[in-house]
Design a protein around this motif. Structure first.
Motif, PDB file in Angstrom:
ATOM      1  N   GLN A 168       0.821  -1.206   0.000  1.00  0.00           N
ATOM      2  CA  GLN A 168       0.000   0.000   0.000  1.00  0.00           C
ATOM      3  C   GLN A 168       0.859   1.263   0.000  1.00  0.00           C
ATOM      4  O   GLN A 168       0.535   2.252  -0.659  1.00  0.00           O
ATOM      5  CB  GLN A 168      -0.930  -0.008   1.214  1.00  0.00           C
ATOM      6  CG  GLN A 168      -2.001  -1.089   1.179  1.00  0.00           C
ATOM      7  CD  GLN A 168      -2.888  -0.952  -0.064  1.00  0.00           C
ATOM      8  OE1 GLN A 168      -2.860  -1.795  -0.962  1.00  0.00           O
ATOM      9  NE2 GLN A 168      -3.650   0.124  -0.134  1.00  0.00           N
ATOM     10  N   ALA A 169       1.965   1.232   0.724  1.00  0.00           N
ATOM     11  CA  ALA A 169       2.851   2.395   0.755  1.00  0.00           C
ATOM     12  C   ALA A 169       3.410   2.688  -0.635  1.00  0.00           C
ATOM     13  O   ALA A 169       3.529   3.849  -1.043  1.00  0.00           O
ATOM     14  CB  ALA A 169       3.992   2.160   1.738  1.00  0.00           C
ATOM     15  N   LEU A 170       3.706   1.623  -1.368  1.00  0.00           N
ATOM     16  CA  LEU A 170       4.257   1.803  -2.716  1.00  0.00           C
ATOM     17  C   LEU A 170       3.187   2.295  -3.684  1.00  0.00           C
ATOM     18  O   LEU A 170       3.411   3.225  -4.466  1.00  0.00           O
ATOM     19  CB  LEU A 170       4.873   0.488  -3.204  1.00  0.00           C
ATOM     20  CG  LEU A 170       5.563   0.507  -4.574  1.00  0.00           C
ATOM     21  CD1 LEU A 170       6.633   1.595  -4.636  1.00  0.00           C
ATOM     22  CD2 LEU A 170       6.177  -0.860  -4.877  1.00  0.00           C
ATOM     23  N   GLU A 171       2.020   1.690  -3.626  1.00  0.00           N
ATOM     24  CA  GLU A 171       0.974   2.022  -4.591  1.00  0.00           C
ATOM     25  C   GLU A 171       0.314   3.371  -4.298  1.00  0.00           C
ATOM     26  O   GLU A 171      -0.038   4.112  -5.223  1.00  0.00           O
ATOM     27  CB  GLU A 171      -0.086   0.917  -4.606  1.00  0.00           C
ATOM     28  CG  GLU A 171       0.437  -0.466  -4.995  1.00  0.00           C
ATOM     29  CD  GLU A 171       1.027  -0.507  -6.397  1.00  0.00           C
ATOM     30  OE1 GLU A 171       0.569   0.258  -7.276  1.00  0.00           O
ATOM     31  OE2 GLU A 171       1.958  -1.302  -6.615  1.00  0.00           O
ATOM     32  N   ILE A 172       0.146   3.691  -3.019  1.00  0.00           N
ATOM     33  CA  ILE A 172      -0.579   4.914  -2.652  1.00  0.00           C
ATOM     34  C   ILE A 172       0.354   6.104  -2.452  1.00  0.00           C
ATOM     35  O   ILE A 172       0.094   7.202  -2.953  1.00  0.00           O
ATOM     36  CB  ILE A 172      -1.418   4.677  -1.375  1.00  0.00           C
ATOM     37  CG1 ILE A 172      -2.501   3.630  -1.641  1.00  0.00           C
ATOM     38  CG2 ILE A 172      -2.029   5.976  -0.871  1.00  0.00           C
ATOM     39  CD1 ILE A 172      -3.263   3.204  -0.406  1.00  0.00           C
ATOM     40  N   ALA A 173       1.442   5.893  -1.723  1.00  0.00           N
ATOM     41  CA  ALA A 173       2.344   6.998  -1.399  1.00  0.00           C
ATOM     42  C   ALA A 173       3.574   7.047  -2.292  1.00  0.00           C
ATOM     43  O   ALA A 173       4.370   7.978  -2.189  1.00  0.00           O
ATOM     44  CB  ALA A 173       2.771   6.900   0.066  1.00  0.00           C
ATOM     45  N   GLN A 174       3.737   6.036  -3.158  1.00  0.00           N
ATOM     46  CA  GLN A 174       4.928   5.920  -4.008  1.00  0.00           C
ATOM     47  C   GLN A 174       6.210   5.923  -3.165  1.00  0.00           C
ATOM     48  O   GLN A 174       7.209   6.563  -3.504  1.00  0.00           O
ATOM     49  CB  GLN A 174       4.990   7.033  -5.061  1.00  0.00           C
ATOM     50  CG  GLN A 174       4.057   6.823  -6.243  1.00  0.00           C
ATOM     51  CD  GLN A 174       2.644   7.260  -5.936  1.00  0.00           C
ATOM     52  OE1 GLN A 174       2.409   8.436  -5.648  1.00  0.00           O
ATOM     53  NE2 GLN A 174       1.689   6.345  -6.002  1.00  0.00           N
ATOM     54  N   VAL A 175       6.165   5.179  -2.079  1.00  0.00           N
ATOM     55  CA  VAL A 175       7.324   4.985  -1.215  1.00  0.00           C
ATOM     56  C   VAL A 175       7.578   3.486  -1.097  1.00  0.00           C
ATOM     57  O   VAL A 175       6.674   2.728  -0.724  1.00  0.00           O
ATOM     58  CB  VAL A 175       7.091   5.587   0.188  1.00  0.00           C
ATOM     59  CG1 VAL A 175       8.236   5.221   1.123  1.00  0.00           C
ATOM     60  CG2 VAL A 175       6.947   7.102   0.099  1.00  0.00           C
ATOM     61  N   ALA A 176       8.796   3.060  -1.410  1.00  0.00           N
ATOM     62  CA  ALA A 176       9.133   1.635  -1.364  1.00  0.00           C
ATOM     63  C   ALA A 176       9.876   1.302  -0.077  1.00  0.00           C
ATOM     64  O   ALA A 176      10.935   1.878   0.209  1.00  0.00           O
ATOM     65  CB  ALA A 176       9.988   1.262  -2.570  1.00  0.00           C
ATOM     66  N   VAL A 177       9.291   0.404   0.707  1.00  0.00           N
ATOM     67  CA  VAL A 177       9.949  -0.159   1.883  1.00  0.00           C
ATOM     68  C   VAL A 177       9.861  -1.679   1.752  1.00  0.00           C
ATOM     69  O   VAL A 177       9.061  -2.194   0.972  1.00  0.00           O
ATOM     70  CB  VAL A 177       9.296   0.304   3.206  1.00  0.00           C
ATOM     71  CG1 VAL A 177       9.408   1.807   3.355  1.00  0.00           C
ATOM     72  CG2 VAL A 177       7.829  -0.136   3.276  1.00  0.00           C
ATOM     73  N   VAL A 178      10.678  -2.392   2.513  1.00  0.00           N
ATOM     74  CA  VAL A 178      10.697  -3.854   2.405  1.00  0.00           C
ATOM     75  C   VAL A 178       9.958  -4.448   3.595  1.00  0.00           C
ATOM     76  O   VAL A 178      10.271  -4.112   4.750  1.00  0.00           O
ATOM     77  CB  VAL A 178      12.140  -4.387   2.357  1.00  0.00           C
ATOM     78  CG1 VAL A 178      12.131  -5.891   2.072  1.00  0.00           C
ATOM     79  CG2 VAL A 178      12.959  -3.660   1.292  1.00  0.00           C
ATOM     80  N   PRO A 179       8.973  -5.322   3.362  1.00  0.00           N
ATOM     81  CA  PRO A 179       8.224  -5.907   4.477  1.00  0.00           C
ATOM     82  C   PRO A 179       9.084  -6.859   5.301  1.00  0.00           C
ATOM     83  O   PRO A 179      10.087  -7.396   4.825  1.00  0.00           O
ATOM     84  CB  PRO A 179       7.087  -6.655   3.777  1.00  0.00           C
ATOM     85  CG  PRO A 179       7.614  -6.964   2.413  1.00  0.00           C
ATOM     86  CD  PRO A 179       8.493  -5.801   2.055  1.00  0.00           C
ATOM     87  N   GLY A 180       8.670  -7.078   6.543  1.00  0.00           N
ATOM     88  CA  GLY A 180       9.470  -7.881   7.457  1.00  0.00           C
ATOM     89  C   GLY A 180       9.387  -9.373   7.263  1.00  0.00           C
ATOM     90  O   GLY A 180      10.259 -10.109   7.746  1.00  0.00           O
TER      91      GLY A 180
END
Length: 395
Positions: free
Chosen positions: A349-361
Motif C-alpha cells: 500500500q505504501a508503494l501504490e498509494i504513497a509511491q514509497v518503497a519499503v521492504v516488508p518484514g
C-alpha cells in the motif's frame, strides 16, 4: 521440461523484488522514492575508478589470475584485517565475487545434508536460502524489539540440537541495525567455542556504527577463531556494490577447501575490480568515515520522523544503514483508506498509494516489521519519510 527441486525452492530476493517494482513504477512516470536497496548512494571514489581504468589498459589483467585472488589483494585484506585486531595471513583469504558469494562458499564448505545452522532473526533475506542451497537447515532464533533485536546465549542454547553445525553471527545487523556489545559478543563466542560450533560472522557493515563500537568475535574470543569464517568486502564501505569484490577469511584448512570450490565455480574474480579494491583499501578509511557521518545524520532525521507515528515502535539503530520499525500495531487498522492485513500488505500500500518503497518484514523472519534504508540522498530521504508519515498517519 522440468527444473531441479533446488532451483524451484529458492525464494526470490524480497529486497530485489521491491526495488524492481519501484523502478517499474518510476519508469511509468511516477515519482517513486525507494528505501529498499541496501547500497550507498555515494559514487565510487575517483581514485578507485582511476585505478580500474589503469588496470583495464594493462594486458596482464586481461588473462586468468589465481582462483584465490590476486596476491596483492589477499595481502591487503590480511593487513587491514590484522590492523582491526584479528591477526591473519594472506593464505587464509579467498577473494570472491561479492560478499554474498563469500557467504555461499562458506556454507558450501561447512555443511553436509541436514546440518543445522542457528540464524538469529531478524535476518538478511538471503541467509536462509544460501544455507538451504548447501542442503543445510536454517534454524531461526528470534529476538524482537524488547531485546534490541539481539539474541541471548540462553536462546541459542535452547535451539541447539545434535545436528547443529554452525552459528551465523551478524553485527552490525541487516536489517535491524543492532550492534552487539563486546560483552555480548564474548558471551556468545565463548558459548559457541564450548559447544564446538563453527561460526560464520558477516562483518560487511563494520565501518558503520553510531554511538556503538564494532568488534570482531574471533578477535575477542581467540578460542573460537580456529572454527570461524569471516565475511567482508568493499561493496558498502567503498561504495562498490556493482564491482563485486568480497572475501572470506577462514582457518587454513577451511580456506584451502573454499578456494578449491571457487576454482570450480568461477575461477577468478574480475582482475580490474580486484585492482580497484586494492586502491580502495590502500586509501584507508577516509571514504567510509565520510559516509558514516552522512548516514548518521540521516539516521537521526528518519528516526525522529518515524517515532512520531502512532502505532509504530522504532528502535534507534546503532549500525549499518537500516531502520527496522515494528509496525504490528498498524495491522488491522485502516491505513491509506485500506485495512492493512500484514506488514507485506502495508509495504504494498505504501508503494501504490504513497509511491514509497519499503521492504516488508516477512522475508527477514520478522512479520509485523518493515525495513527502511537510509542510504539515499538527503532530499529524497526527507520527501520519502514525509510521504510515509502522512500515509501511515492516515493523511
Amino acid at each position: 521440461m522440468s527444473i531441479s527441486q533446488r532451483a524451484s525452492n529458492v525464494a526470490v530476493s524480497a529486497t530485489g523484488a521491491i526495488t524492481e517494482r519501484a523502478k517499474e513504477l518510476a519508469a511509468s512516470g511516477l515519482d517513486v522514492i525507494s528505501f529498499g536497496a541496501g547500497e550507498p548512494d555515494f559514487p565510487t571514489p575517483d581514485h578507485i575508478v582511476e585505478a580500474a581504468i589503469v588496470a583495464a589498459r594493462d594486458p596482464s589483467n586481461h588473462k586468468y589470475s589465481p582462483a584465490a585472488g590476486l596476491p596483492q589483494l589477499r595481502e591487503a585484506v590480511a593487513d587491514t584485517t590484522t590492523a582491526s585486531a584479528l591477526s591473519i595471513s594472506a593464505k587464509q583469504v579467498l577473494i570472491t565475487n561479492g560478499a554474498k558469494t563469500a557467504v555461499y562458499i562458506a556454507f558450501q564448505t561447512l555443511l553436509d545434508s541436514g546440518d543445522e545452522v542457528l540464524v538469529p532473526a531478524p535476518f538478511w533475506v538471503s541467509y536462509p536460502e544460501i544455507i538451504k542451497l548447501a542442503d543445510g537447515v536454517p534454524i531461526p532464533v528470534f529476538a524482537g524489539v524488547a531485546q534490541g533485536y539481539k539474541v541471548t546465549v540462553e536462546q541459542l542454547e535452547a535451539a541447539v540440537t545434535n545436528r547443529t553445525k554452525a552459528l551465523l553471527f551478524v553485527s552490525p545487523s541487516n536489517p535491524t541495525g543492532s550492534v552487539y556489545s563486546q560483552d555480548e559478543i564474548k558471551a556468545i563466542g565463548e558459548w559457541a567455542a564450548q559447544r564446538g560450533l563453527w561460526v560464520v560472522t558477516d562483518e560487511i557493515y563494520e565501518h558503520f556504527t553510531y554511538g556503538a563500537e564494532f568488534a570482531s568475535m574471533p578477535a575477542l574470543v581467540p578460542e573460537v577463531a580456529e572454527r570461524t569464517m569471516v565475511i567482508n568486502g568493499v561493496s558498502k564501505a567503498y561504495s562498490m556494490t556493482g564491482w563485486r569484490v568480497g572475501w572470506l577469511i577462514a582457518p587454513p584448512e577451511a580456506a584451502a577447501a573454499a578456494i578449491r570450490l571457487q576454482s570450480q565455480m568461477s575461477t577468478n574474480v574480475s582482475n580490474v575490480s580486484q585492482r580497484a579494491a586494492i586502491a580502495g583499501l590502500a586509501a584507508g578509511t577516509g571514504h567510509p568515515e565520510m559516509m558514516r557521518e552522512a548516514f548518521d545524520a540521516r539516521r537521526q532525521v528518519m528516526h525522529d520522523a518515524l517515532s512520531e507515528i502512532d502505532g509504530i515502535v522504532c528502535p534507534d539503530p546503532q549500525g549499518a544503514f537500516y531502520m527496522f520499525p515494528d509496525v504490528s500495531n498498524l495491522i488491522g487498522r485502516e491505513v491509506g483508506g485500506v485495512k492493512v492485513t500484514s506488514s507485506h500488505h502495508l509495504a504494498e500500500q505504501a508503494l501504490e498509494i504513497a509511491q514509497v518503497a519499503v521492504v516488508p518484514g516477512e522475508p527477514f523472519g520478522a512479520p509485523g516489521h518493515v525495513r527502511f534504508s537510509f542510504a539515499l540522498n538527503d532530499e529524497d530521504l526527507r520527501r520519502g519519510i514525509d510521504r510515509f508519515v502522512s500515509f501511515a498517519s492516515g493523511g
